[in-house]
Design an enzyme around this catalytic site. Structure first.
Site, short mmCIF file in Angstrom:
data_model
loop_
_atom_site.label_atom_id
_atom_site.label_comp_id
_atom_site.label_asym_id
_atom_site.label_seq_id
_atom_site.Cartn_x
_atom_site.Cartn_y
_atom_site.Cartn_z
CG PHE A 1 21.62 -40.00 64.11
CD1 PHE A 1 22.23 -41.40 64.03
CD2 PHE A 1 21.66 -39.47 65.35
CE1 PHE A 1 22.97 -41.69 65.08
CE2 PHE A 1 22.41 -40.38 66.56
CZ PHE A 1 22.95 -41.13 66.40
CE LYS A 2 27.43 -41.86 64.31
NZ LYS A 2 26.15 -42.91 64.00
CG ASP A 3 24.91 -34.58 59.15
OD1 ASP A 3 26.09 -34.45 59.39
OD2 ASP A 3 24.19 -34.95 58.04
#
Ligand SMILES: *Cc1c(COP(=O)(O)O)cnc(C)c1O
Length: 496
Positions: free
Chosen positions: A111-113
């Site tokens: 989810f860091k993207d």
């Protein structure tokens, strides 16, 4: 809209300045001085829009000093291509009124993207607006997901360089391969002998060393941060909670105004804080449910009001949540204590000196009104992966499984059956060993890609192409250094 610091209310900066600086000089975090409000019409309007248009609508309320053209350029650049799903962050029904918000369809499968695809655009635009001609140098210490997502976000972005340090024995084989094979002309990756804390401490020392700062300044460079304390990483995360709500509205799963529960597997408290801001803006939320693994410092805090990091550190199968100091909690407390910067300084000093602090009954009551919290260990995580797969034919990663487990326990104990959205933070194929072990009775194969293949066969799920493409890839970055040598690695990369 102006921003101030959690530790100094006299400070006032624009959103672009907050993003460019990353962290305030006295160590506080930048926060908006007011939170914009939305109404049912806003949700109705957003309902039929694309993720990009939803992002523009939400972010324009916070990033008021960016022009519409600038936001359009940044947001389209971040989400226009590069996500493997047309909805960017799709909502999938698990059962009844329980839904999974998949946040891992970006280039690095975590989810860091969602934030790190946008941050480089926001940062370079901020730098241009501020008239700086310096080349931005991003230094990252990572335990795995942030490093790769930051590398992908900043690769070949004009006017930036990025250098990532990771602990040689502290990341998963897939995470290591993802970083050491990174493409791009402005990137550098180095392993260090030591653990994540060594990498983190080394990076902080370089950041705050005045001599290094002067040398960089002279050579036309300036440091910045891609860490989750940067407002430019938090703001993009608010968007997907609105997007999930609108998707449920569109599908007729909920009525406009109906309250939902949001469940978030939590480490640094960034992702769940974004959900808190969404709620403060007027998104109809009943409870925010904070899920932790065996490192359950947040479960204790949210139920007792005492934050105490003096406890053993556990290495778990959900490593991105192995954290004892959740930095972004500072922003929640600032909001809940009536923006009392003196109080914040006192708590943070106490955390620094004794590892603990206790909030007032009034704040604990506010916390309990909105938050629920729970935790589970590795055994329960594995059991949940197996049960979710066998019952609903849905394969989830270890971090998501912690959230599902904590949510089911919450639902059982409280009888609260309001519609729920569970944030899913990584592709199961990023943690193939633990996930395969949870759904298969067979002996695990030794090598990473045999596990990926077996997991595909066993579950009829397809591994993301970008992970499969790493099979047999030759690492580009094989360097490994002692923590004392990190400065030299940085200077070598910058040609100083
Ligand atoms: C970073 C991360 C988390 C924790 O998110 P925070 O914003 O730090 O609370 C959870 N799951 C995965 C897969 C992550 O990479």
């Amino acid at each position: 809209m102006l921003y101030t610091s959690t530790r100094d209310n006299n400070l006032s900066v624009s959103s672009a300045q907050a993003i460019e600086k990353g962290i305030s000089v006295e160590g506080g975090l930048f926060v908006p001085t007011e939170i914009p409000c939305i109404d049912k019409d806003f949700l109705n309007e957003l309902k039929n829009k694309s993720y990009i248009d939803r992002a523009k609508a939400v972010l324009s309320l916070f990033l008021t000093d960016y022009t519409a053209e600038e936001l359009d350029y940044c947001i389209t650049g971040a989400y226009g291509t590069g996500f493997a799903h047309e909805d960017v962050a799709p909502v999938v029904k698990l059962h009844d009124n329980v839904h999974i918000l998949e946040l891992w369809h970006g280039p690095t499968c975590a989810f860091k993207d969602m934030a790190l695809q946008l941050l480089p655009y926001l940062l370079t635009t901020a730098s241009k607006k501020g008239g700086s001609d310096k080349e931005i140098v991003i230094l990252v210490a990572t335990s795995g997901d942030t490093g790769k997502a930051a590398l992908e976000g900043f690769k070949d972005v004009d006017g930036t360089r990025i250098l990532v340090f990771f602990p040689n024995d502290g990341v998963s084989p897939m995470q290591k391969l993802q970083m050491t094979t990174q493409a791009g002309n402005n990137v550098g990756v180095s392993a260090i002998y030591g653990n994540f804390d060594d990498a983190q401490t080394g990076v902080k020392k370089i950041f705050t060393n005045p001599e290094i700062r002067d040398i960089l300044d002279e050579k036309g460079f300036a440091f910045s941060s891609a860490n989750s304390i940067n407002w430019g990483r938090l703001a993009p995360q608010i968007v997907y909670y609105f997007s999930a709500y609108c998707d449920l509205l569109k599908k007729g799963e909920i009525a406009n105004g109906e309250e939902i529960n949001i469940v978030v597997p939590t480490g640094n408290f960034g992702n769940i804080l974004a959900a808190y801001y969404a709620e403060k803006m007027g998104l109809p939320v009943k409870k925010l449910i904070c899920a932790s693994n065996a490192n359950n410092v947040l479960t204790d805090f949210l139920t007792t009001g005492t934050y105490d990091r003096n406890r053993p550190f556990h290495t778990t199968v959900s490593p991105s949540m192995d954290i004892l100091i959740s930095s972004n909690l500072e922003r929640l407390l600032y909001d809940m204590c009536g923006k009392d910067d003196n109080q914040l300084r006192a708590w943070m000093t106490s955390l620094n000196e004794t590892g603990a602090y206790t909030v007032s009954d009034n704040i604990l009551k506010q916390i309990k009104d909105l938050f629920a919290a729970g935790c589970c260990d590795d055994k329960a995580t594995a059991q949940t992966i197996g049960e979710v797969y066998n019952t609903y034919n849905y394969l989830c990663d270890t971090h998501t499984a912690v959230a599902v487990n904590v949510y089911e326990e919450y639902r059982k104990q409280t009888g609260d059956t309001a519609p729920a959205v569970i944030a899913s933070t990584a592709s199961p194929f990023k943690f193939s060993a633990a996930v395969l072990d949870a759904v298969s009775d067979k002996e695990l194969p030794a090598d990473e890609f045999s596990m990926v293949e077996e997991l595909q066969e066993r579950t009829a799920n397809n591994a993301p192409a970008q992970l499969l493409a790493l099979k047999g890839a030759t690492p580009r970055f094989t360097g490994i250094c002692n923590k004392e040598e990190m400065r030299k690695v940085v200077f070598d990369m910058l040609g100083i």
